[in-house]
Write a protein that holds these residues in place. Structure first.
Motif, mmCIF file in Angstrom:
data_model
loop_
_atom_site.group_PDB
_atom_site.id
_atom_site.type_symbol
_atom_site.label_atom_id
_atom_site.label_comp_id
_atom_site.label_asym_id
_atom_site.label_seq_id
_atom_site.Cartn_x
_atom_site.Cartn_y
_atom_site.Cartn_z
ATOM 1 N N TYR A 6 0.845 -1.187 0.000
ATOM 2 C CA TYR A 6 0.000 0.000 0.000
ATOM 3 C C TYR A 6 0.882 1.238 0.000
ATOM 4 C CZ TYR A 6 -3.712 3.142 1.323
ATOM 5 O OH TYR A 6 -4.613 4.161 1.331
ATOM 6 N N PRO A 7 0.597 2.276 -0.694
ATOM 7 C CA PRO A 7 -0.594 2.597 -1.489
ATOM 8 C C PRO A 7 -0.495 2.220 -2.960
ATOM 9 C CG PRO A 7 0.713 4.570 -1.263
ATOM 10 C CD PRO A 7 1.453 3.465 -0.528
ATOM 11 N N TRP A 8 0.541 1.530 -3.352
ATOM 12 C CA TRP A 8 0.693 1.167 -4.766
ATOM 13 C C TRP A 8 -0.285 0.088 -5.199
ATOM 14 C CZ3 TRP A 8 4.746 2.099 -1.446
ATOM 15 C CH2 TRP A 8 5.428 3.281 -1.682
ATOM 16 N N GLN A 9 -0.678 -0.748 -4.253
ATOM 17 C CA GLN A 9 -1.673 -1.772 -4.538
ATOM 18 C C GLN A 9 -2.918 -1.489 -3.699
ATOM 19 O OE1 GLN A 9 0.636 -5.212 -3.322
ATOM 20 N NE2 GLN A 9 0.575 -5.982 -5.413
ATOM 21 N N GLY A 10 -4.066 -1.747 -4.269
ATOM 22 C CA GLY A 10 -5.309 -1.580 -3.531
ATOM 23 C C GLY A 10 -5.653 -2.852 -2.769
ATOM 24 N N ILE A 11 -6.599 -2.734 -1.873
ATOM 25 C CA ILE A 11 -7.057 -3.884 -1.094
ATOM 26 C C ILE A 11 -8.487 -4.185 -1.511
ATOM 27 C CG2 ILE A 11 -7.516 -4.769 1.214
ATOM 28 C CD1 ILE A 11 -5.323 -2.836 2.195
ATOM 29 N N ALA A 12 -8.728 -5.398 -1.941
ATOM 30 C CA ALA A 12 -10.062 -5.803 -2.387
ATOM 31 C C ALA A 12 -11.023 -5.883 -1.205
ATOM 32 C CB ALA A 12 -9.985 -7.150 -3.094
ATOM 33 N N LYS A 13 -12.303 -5.566 -1.444
ATOM 34 C CA LYS A 13 -13.309 -5.584 -0.377
ATOM 35 C C LYS A 13 -13.419 -6.947 0.289
ATOM 36 C CE LYS A 13 -16.270 -1.790 -1.682
ATOM 37 N NZ LYS A 13 -16.564 -0.985 -0.543
ATOM 38 N N GLU A 14 -13.306 -8.015 -0.475
ATOM 39 C CA GLU A 14 -13.418 -9.353 0.124
ATOM 40 C C GLU A 14 -12.259 -9.660 1.071
ATOM 41 O OE1 GLU A 14 -11.769 -9.791 -4.067
ATOM 42 O OE2 GLU A 14 -13.577 -8.894 -3.260
ATOM 43 N N ASP A 15 -11.134 -8.977 0.905
ATOM 44 C CA ASP A 15 -9.998 -9.168 1.804
ATOM 45 C C ASP A 15 -10.170 -8.393 3.114
ATOM 46 O OD1 ASP A 15 -8.690 -10.838 0.020
ATOM 47 O OD2 ASP A 15 -7.668 -9.164 -0.961
ATOM 48 N N LEU A 16 -11.142 -7.485 3.162
ATOM 49 C CA LEU A 16 -11.380 -6.684 4.352
ATOM 50 C C LEU A 16 -12.393 -7.327 5.300
ATOM 51 C CD1 LEU A 16 -11.536 -3.116 2.815
ATOM 52 C CD2 LEU A 16 -9.684 -4.144 4.114
ATOM 53 N N LEU A 17 -13.007 -8.424 4.911
ATOM 54 C CA LEU A 17 -14.060 -9.031 5.716
ATOM 55 C C LEU A 17 -13.576 -9.482 7.088
ATOM 56 C CD1 LEU A 17 -15.953 -11.046 2.981
ATOM 57 C CD2 LEU A 17 -16.540 -8.821 3.960
ATOM 58 N N THR A 18 -12.313 -9.811 7.228
ATOM 59 C CA THR A 18 -11.795 -10.240 8.522
ATOM 60 C C THR A 18 -11.116 -9.108 9.289
ATOM 61 O OG1 THR A 18 -9.724 -10.951 7.484
ATOM 62 C CG2 THR A 18 -11.448 -12.616 7.753
ATOM 63 N N TYR A 19 -11.052 -7.912 8.695
ATOM 64 C CA TYR A 19 -10.441 -6.762 9.358
ATOM 65 C C TYR A 19 -11.372 -6.248 10.444
ATOM 66 C CZ TYR A 19 -8.793 -2.046 10.214
ATOM 67 O OH TYR A 19 -8.356 -0.911 10.819
ATOM 68 N N ARG A 20 -10.841 -6.024 11.639
ATOM 69 C CA ARG A 20 -11.622 -5.487 12.746
ATOM 70 C C ARG A 20 -11.218 -4.042 12.996
ATOM 71 N NH1 ARG A 20 -12.226 -9.846 17.658
ATOM 72 N NH2 ARG A 20 -13.538 -11.300 16.506
ATOM 73 N N GLY A 21 -12.077 -3.133 12.562
ATOM 74 C CA GLY A 21 -11.883 -1.729 12.864
ATOM 75 C C GLY A 21 -12.735 -1.372 14.066
ATOM 76 N N PRO A 22 -12.931 -0.104 14.340
ATOM 77 C CA PRO A 22 -13.774 0.302 15.468
ATOM 78 C C PRO A 22 -15.199 -0.242 15.316
ATOM 79 C CG PRO A 22 -12.617 2.184 14.532
ATOM 80 C CD PRO A 22 -12.372 1.035 13.620
ATOM 81 N N VAL A 23 -15.846 -0.544 16.439
ATOM 82 C CA VAL A 23 -17.226 -1.030 16.365
ATOM 83 C C VAL A 23 -18.131 0.072 15.835
ATOM 84 C CG1 VAL A 23 -17.045 -2.784 18.164
ATOM 85 C CG2 VAL A 23 -17.725 -0.483 18.780
ATOM 86 N N GLU A 24 -19.205 -0.351 15.202
ATOM 87 C CA GLU A 24 -20.199 0.586 14.695
ATOM 88 C C GLU A 24 -21.576 -0.005 14.914
ATOM 89 O OE1 GLU A 24 -19.242 1.209 10.590
ATOM 90 O OE2 GLU A 24 -19.908 -0.769 9.993
ATOM 91 N N LEU A 25 -22.562 0.876 14.969
ATOM 92 C CA LEU A 25 -23.943 0.446 15.126
ATOM 93 C C LEU A 25 -24.522 0.048 13.777
ATOM 94 C CD1 LEU A 25 -25.202 3.182 17.601
ATOM 95 C CD2 LEU A 25 -24.907 0.759 18.093
ATOM 96 N N ILE A 26 -25.371 -0.944 13.798
ATOM 97 C CA ILE A 26 -26.063 -1.384 12.584
ATOM 98 C C ILE A 26 -27.390 -0.636 12.522
ATOM 99 C CG2 ILE A 26 -27.127 -3.356 11.425
ATOM 100 C CD1 ILE A 26 -25.039 -5.125 12.828
ATOM 101 N N PRO A 27 -27.698 -0.037 11.384
ATOM 102 C CA PRO A 27 -28.959 0.716 11.286
ATOM 103 C C PRO A 27 -30.176 -0.202 11.287
ATOM 104 C CG PRO A 27 -27.777 0.754 9.195
ATOM 105 C CD PRO A 27 -26.898 0.068 10.179
#
Length: 121
Positions: A6-27
């Motif tokens: 990064y930043p030369w290569q992008g990260i595919a959305k399917e590769d982010l499914l296991t990434y844990r960022g800050p919690v968020e509320l579900i609408p």
């Protein structure tokens, strides 16, 4: 294991499914500006880091304040697992940045309302 230059290569959305960022509320399904949260306080009671603050609302079960202090969060996932209303999830936003400690205290109700406004446009 995935290595991205990064930043030369992008990260595919399917590769982010296991990434844990800050919690968020579900609408809520009927109103994306409102949360599915019923203010049961299970997340607050189960959090080993004491990083969540929920204040019950005056009317009904909806909270009037919902904050998460990411400086304290250990990303254990207990809050997400114990929520009986399935109102919490980890964000997959890898671009969230804070430059000050106080910027890491997230008002999740305000964020939910802001995101609902973006979807309407």
């Amino acid at each position: 294991l995935l290595t991205t230059h990064y930043p030369w290569q992008g990260i595919a959305k399917e590769d982010l499914l296991t990434y844990r960022g800050p919690v968020e509320l579900i609408p809520a399904e009927d109103n994306p500006a409102k949360s599915k949260c019923v203010s049961c306080m299970m997340c607050v009671k189960s959090c080993p880091s004491s990083c969540l603050t929920v204040v019950k609302g005056d009317e009904g079960k909806a909270p009037k304040l919902w904050t998460s202090d990411f400086t304290l969060c250990s990303l254990c996932g207990t809050c997400v697992e114990v929520c009986p209303a399935d109102a919490l999830r980890f964000s997959h936003d890898i671009y969230w940045v804070a430059t000050k400690r106080e910027d890491m205290v997230n008002d999740l109700l305000a964020k939910l309302t802001k995101n609902a406004g973006k979807e309407k446009k």
